[in-house]
Design a protein around this motif. Structure first.
Motif, PDB file in Angstrom:
ATOM      1  N   ALA A 187      52.287   6.978   0.368  1.00 14.29           N
ATOM      2  CA  ALA A 187      52.197   7.621  -0.945  1.00 14.29           C
ATOM      3  C   ALA A 187      50.784   8.126  -1.169  1.00 14.29           C
ATOM      4  O   ALA A 187      49.800   7.418  -0.878  1.00 14.29           O
ATOM      5  CB  ALA A 187      52.573   6.646  -2.055  1.00 14.29           C
ATOM      6  N   ASP A 188      50.682   9.339  -1.694  1.00 14.34           N
ATOM      7  CA  ASP A 188      49.385   9.951  -1.988  1.00 14.34           C
ATOM      8  C   ASP A 188      49.482  10.596  -3.372  1.00 14.34           C
ATOM      9  O   ASP A 188      50.443  11.327  -3.650  1.00 14.34           O
ATOM     10  CB  ASP A 188      49.041  10.999  -0.928  1.00 14.34           C
ATOM     11  N   ALA A 189      48.519  10.316  -4.234  1.00 15.00           N
ATOM     12  CA  ALA A 189      48.609  10.807  -5.614  1.00 15.00           C
ATOM     13  C   ALA A 189      47.263  11.303  -6.117  1.00 15.00           C
ATOM     14  O   ALA A 189      46.204  10.760  -5.769  1.00 15.00           O
ATOM     15  CB  ALA A 189      49.133   9.713  -6.544  1.00 15.00           C
ATOM     16  N   THR A 190      47.325  12.341  -6.952  1.00 15.15           N
ATOM     17  CA  THR A 190      46.180  12.836  -7.711  1.00 15.15           C
ATOM     18  C   THR A 190      46.620  13.006  -9.151  1.00 15.15           C
ATOM     19  O   THR A 190      47.622  13.684  -9.426  1.00 15.15           O
ATOM     20  CB  THR A 190      45.681  14.188  -7.162  1.00 15.15           C
ATOM     21  N   LEU A 191      45.906  12.388 -10.076  1.00 14.78           N
ATOM     22  CA  LEU A 191      46.176  12.505 -11.514  1.00 14.78           C
ATOM     23  C   LEU A 191      44.910  13.005 -12.193  1.00 14.78           C
ATOM     24  O   LEU A 191      43.832  12.425 -12.017  1.00 14.78           O
ATOM     25  CB  LEU A 191      46.595  11.155 -12.112  1.00 14.78           C
ATOM     26  N   ARG A 192      45.042  14.074 -12.976  1.00 13.63           N
ATOM     27  CA  ARG A 192      43.872  14.651 -13.650  1.00 13.63           C
ATOM     28  C   ARG A 192      44.217  14.949 -15.101  1.00 13.63           C
ATOM     29  O   ARG A 192      45.308  15.447 -15.400  1.00 13.63           O
ATOM     30  CB  ARG A 192      43.434  15.936 -12.925  1.00 13.63           C
ATOM     31  N   SER A 193      43.302  14.634 -16.002  1.00 18.67           N
ATOM     32  CA  SER A 193      43.496  14.910 -17.431  1.00 18.67           C
ATOM     33  C   SER A 193      42.132  15.146 -18.076  1.00 18.67           C
ATOM     34  O   SER A 193      41.083  14.845 -17.499  1.00 18.67           O
ATOM     35  CB  SER A 193      44.220  13.743 -18.117  1.00 18.67           C
ATOM     36  N   ALA A 194      42.178  15.683 -19.296  1.00 18.54           N
ATOM     37  CA  ALA A 194      40.945  15.983 -20.018  1.00 18.54           C
ATOM     38  C   ALA A 194      40.529  14.793 -20.885  1.00 18.54           C
ATOM     39  O   ALA A 194      41.338  13.935 -21.250  1.00 18.54           O
ATOM     40  CB  ALA A 194      41.127  17.221 -20.884  1.00 18.54           C
ATOM     41  N   ILE A 195      39.216  14.745 -21.205  1.00 15.41           N
ATOM     42  CA  ILE A 195      38.656  13.734 -22.112  1.00 15.41           C
ATOM     43  C   ILE A 195      38.132  14.476 -23.339  1.00 15.41           C
ATOM     44  O   ILE A 195      37.305  15.391 -23.215  1.00 15.41           O
ATOM     45  CB  ILE A 195      37.504  12.960 -21.433  1.00 15.41           C
ATOM     46  N   PRO A 196      38.600  14.111 -24.549  1.00 16.44           N
ATOM     47  CA  PRO A 196      38.195  14.870 -25.734  1.00 16.44           C
ATOM     48  C   PRO A 196      36.743  14.612 -26.131  1.00 16.44           C
ATOM     49  O   PRO A 196      36.224  13.499 -25.991  1.00 16.44           O
ATOM     50  CB  PRO A 196      39.158  14.369 -26.815  1.00 16.44           C
ATOM     51  N   ALA A 197      36.105  15.649 -26.644  1.00 20.51           N
ATOM     52  CA  ALA A 197      34.739  15.543 -27.185  1.00 20.51           C
ATOM     53  C   ALA A 197      34.549  16.658 -28.202  1.00 20.51           C
ATOM     54  O   ALA A 197      35.137  17.738 -28.088  1.00 20.51           O
ATOM     55  CB  ALA A 197      33.693  15.641 -26.084  1.00 20.51           C
ATOM     56  N   GLY A 198      33.730  16.399 -29.196  1.00 20.97           N
ATOM     57  CA  GLY A 198      33.510  17.386 -30.254  1.00 20.97           C
ATOM     58  C   GLY A 198      34.605  17.288 -31.291  1.00 20.97           C
ATOM     59  O   GLY A 198      35.622  16.611 -31.115  1.00 20.97           O
ATOM     60  N   PHE A 199      34.387  17.955 -32.405  1.00 23.33           N
ATOM     61  CA  PHE A 199      35.382  17.904 -33.488  1.00 23.33           C
ATOM     62  C   PHE A 199      35.456  19.261 -34.176  1.00 23.33           C
ATOM     63  O   PHE A 199      34.490  19.654 -34.855  1.00 23.33           O
ATOM     64  CB  PHE A 199      35.013  16.821 -34.502  1.00 23.33           C
ATOM     65  N   PRO A 200      36.523  19.995 -33.963  1.00 21.94           N
ATOM     66  CA  PRO A 200      37.651  19.639 -33.095  1.00 21.94           C
ATOM     67  C   PRO A 200      37.300  19.855 -31.623  1.00 21.94           C
ATOM     68  O   PRO A 200      36.401  20.651 -31.302  1.00 21.94           O
ATOM     69  CB  PRO A 200      38.741  20.606 -33.537  1.00 21.94           C
ATOM     70  N   PRO A 201      37.989  19.164 -30.696  1.00 22.03           N
ATOM     71  CA  PRO A 201      37.690  19.329 -29.276  1.00 22.03           C
ATOM     72  C   PRO A 201      38.173  20.684 -28.761  1.00 22.03           C
ATOM     73  O   PRO A 201      39.156  21.242 -29.254  1.00 22.03           O
ATOM     74  CB  PRO A 201      38.465  18.187 -28.626  1.00 22.03           C
ATOM     75  N   THR A 202      37.478  21.215 -27.776  1.00 23.78           N
ATOM     76  CA  THR A 202      37.852  22.474 -27.134  1.00 23.78           C
ATOM     77  C   THR A 202      37.774  22.277 -25.614  1.00 23.78           C
ATOM     78  O   THR A 202      37.113  21.350 -25.139  1.00 23.78           O
ATOM     79  CB  THR A 202      36.907  23.602 -27.539  1.00 23.78           C
ATOM     80  N   PRO A 203      38.409  23.157 -24.840  1.00 26.93           N
ATOM     81  CA  PRO A 203      38.292  23.039 -23.387  1.00 26.93           C
ATOM     82  C   PRO A 203      36.846  23.098 -22.904  1.00 26.93           C
ATOM     83  O   PRO A 203      36.498  22.444 -21.915  1.00 26.93           O
ATOM     84  CB  PRO A 203      39.100  24.247 -22.876  1.00 26.93           C
ATOM     85  N   ALA A 204      35.990  23.851 -23.608  1.00 25.96           N
ATOM     86  CA  ALA A 204      34.588  23.954 -23.197  1.00 25.96           C
ATOM     87  C   ALA A 204      33.833  22.651 -23.393  1.00 25.96           C
ATOM     88  O   ALA A 204      32.893  22.338 -22.646  1.00 25.96           O
ATOM     89  CB  ALA A 204      33.904  25.088 -23.957  1.00 25.96           C
ATOM     90  N   SER A 205      34.230  21.863 -24.404  1.00 29.23           N
ATOM     91  CA  SER A 205      33.514  20.611 -24.680  1.00 29.23           C
ATOM     92  C   SER A 205      34.143  19.403 -24.005  1.00 29.23           C
ATOM     93  O   SER A 205      33.549  18.324 -23.973  1.00 29.23           O
ATOM     94  CB  SER A 205      33.465  20.366 -26.191  1.00 29.23           C
ATOM     95  N   ASP A 206      35.362  19.570 -23.455  1.00 31.66           N
ATOM     96  CA  ASP A 206      36.070  18.440 -22.846  1.00 31.66           C
ATOM     97  C   ASP A 206      35.353  17.900 -21.613  1.00 31.66           C
ATOM     98  O   ASP A 206      34.687  18.647 -20.881  1.00 31.66           O
ATOM     99  CB  ASP A 206      37.481  18.869 -22.414  1.00 31.66           C
ATOM    100  N   GLY A 207      35.548  16.617 -21.373  1.00 29.95           N
ATOM    101  CA  GLY A 207      35.252  16.025 -20.085  1.00 29.95           C
ATOM    102  C   GLY A 207      36.529  15.961 -19.254  1.00 29.95           C
ATOM    103  O   GLY A 207      37.561  16.529 -19.629  1.00 29.95           O
ATOM    104  N   GLU A 208      36.470  15.249 -18.128  1.00 29.35           N
ATOM    105  CA  GLU A 208      37.634  15.192 -17.251  1.00 29.35           C
ATOM    106  C   GLU A 208      37.698  13.848 -16.533  1.00 29.35           C
ATOM    107  O   GLU A 208      36.679  13.283 -16.129  1.00 29.35           O
ATOM    108  CB  GLU A 208      37.590  16.325 -16.222  1.00 29.35           C
TER     109      GLU A 208
END
Length: 431
Positions: free
Chosen positions: A184-205
């Motif tokens: 089994a091989d897996a990759t899971l990726r998601s964003a981390i919220p930052a800022g208010f309101p959060p945007t893709p530019a301010s997100d972490g990962e």
């Protein structure tokens, strides 16, 4: 020179491993892939535990090898074309709304192969080998997806190598089983919220990558209830993979990147099937199958990190599938088939993730077999799979202050729907 069974097994393993470089895309309820035999696809996998018509019985019920008329090597390929939509109803962070786009189709068309070998070793003993991908998913959303804090990318591939053996206990009863050697091989990726309101530019990962080898088993029996009726039962052990690898955390707003050792358990379901095949006359055969999935053990994904565990609730429930189908032998060269299947989703509104935007599935399948010569047979199959619309309501928690406490909660609500086209072909060589 005749090749010994052990050498054929080694050759089959070597060749088929090279074939499985293609990614896997989500296709069955949950992330189980039923597509393990092309002739079975044409009848929506009705009666698969009992029919034993070709070498793919190694996967569905190894006891069926004893009913094969000739030794056989089979190579099949499936073109999967899924389409899914995840539509936004609302998205909030600590109760305040934030913007995000719907998730348009996160899948690409994908070819998937499998390979089987079955050979009679003695009067009552058969040997077999199968290489397949029974579980998998692959999807990726845009960075501005409204549910990006649940998932941006999911890539799971499970490769199953299955050496098998079958015995004729009597003229009417057979037993067979095999080992499931799984990678089994897996990759899971998601964003981390930052800022208010959060945007893709301010997100972490957050990105987790891991793999693992483990072993399980499967066992089945076949009963000839009469000259025209056959019953098959099969059980496959649910393997738990402990995926070990790395967790890469990119801090919000282009901050520093941390790479930590991490691991997570992937709990696959036990699967039990019962199938029946009945020949009405020289031309018509009816088939039916019931399959039960022990999905309730996939209740969470617990990611173990040096600074504490991260738990992603999944809340899967046990599910089942019911299929009926028929075959018509048009002449000695051509056999036609069709089938329908209801495949219940194990996902529930409270816990359904955008990693598996799943719903109840209804299969509509047709197929054909061409006996081209004494040595070669070709199978063809097509399925249209309708995926019912379901609600999505998922909440993820984050430690935004860095004090080890969950203080930020993101709630994402919407609906999911979709369909899948499957086109498949296989070549069988008899020896």
């Amino acid at each position: 020179m005749t090749m010994k069974p052990s050498r054929r097994l080694a050759l089959a393993a070597a060749v088929s491993t090279a074939l499985f470089a293609a990614p896997t895309t989500l296709l069955a309820a949950g992330f189980y892939l039923q597509e393990q035999g092309v002739s079975g696809l044409g009848r929506a996998y009705a009666g698969e535990a009992a029919v034993a018509s070709d070498a793919s019985t190694v996967y569905f019920n190894p006891a069926g090898m004893t009913r094969l008329e000739r030794n056989e090597v089979q190579a099949g390929v499936y073109l999967l074309a899924p389409e899914a939509k995840v539509r936004r109803s609302s998205s909030t962070i600590n109760g305040a709304p934030y913007e995000g786009r719907d998730g348009n189709n996160p899948y690409d068309p994908t070819p998937i192969p499998n390979l089987y070998w079955a050979e009679q070793y003695s009067e009552r003993v058969w040997l077999g080998f199968g290489l397949s991908a029974p579980f998998g998913l692959k999807n990726e959303y845009n960075d501005d997806f409204f549910a990006r804090y649940d998932s941006l990318e999911s890539d799971l591939q499970v490769l199953n190598l299955q050496p098998s053996i079958a015995f004729d206990l009597t003229d009417r009863i057979s037993i067979g089983g095999g080992l499931d050697l799984q990678y089994a091989d897996a990759t899971l990726r998601s964003a981390i919220p930052a800022g208010f309101p959060p945007t893709p530019a301010s997100d972490g990962e957050f990105k987790l990558e891991g793999d693992n080898w483990d072993i399980g088993f499967n066992i089945g029996m076949l009963f000839d209830l009469g000259d025209d009726t056959r019953l098959g039962i099969h059980y496959r052990d649910g393997i738990t993979h402990t995926l070990s690898g790395t967790a890469t955390i990119t801090e919000p707003a282009g901050g520093p990147v941390s790479v930590l050792p991490g691991q997570a358990d992937l709990k696959l379901p036990d699967i039990a099937s019962i199938g029946i095949r009945h020949r009405f006359n020289d031309r018509w055969t009816g088939l039916a199958q019931y399959t039960w999935f022990n999905w309730s053990n996939f209740d969470e994904i617990r990611i173990e990190l040096p600074n504490g565990d991260q738990v992603l609730e999944q809340n899967y429930r046990n599910s089942h599938a019911l299929a009926v189908g028929a075959e018509y032998e048009m002449n000695p060269r051509w056999t036609l088939r069709g089938g329908i299947q209801y495949d219940q989703t194990p996902t529930q509104t409270n816990g359904r993730s955008t990693r598996t935007p799943d719903g109840d599935r209804t299969w509509f399948s047709i197929g054909a077999t061409l006996n081209s010569s004494d040595r070669f047979t070709f199978d063809f199959g097509y399925s249209y799979i309708h995926i019912g619309s379901e609600d999505l309501d998922v909440t993820r928690g984050f430690d935004s202050s860095g004090d080890g406490q969950t203080d930020t909660f993101v709630n994402m609500q919407g609906t999911t729907s979709g369909h899948v086209h499957v086109l498949a072909a296989a070549m069988r060589y008899h020896f």
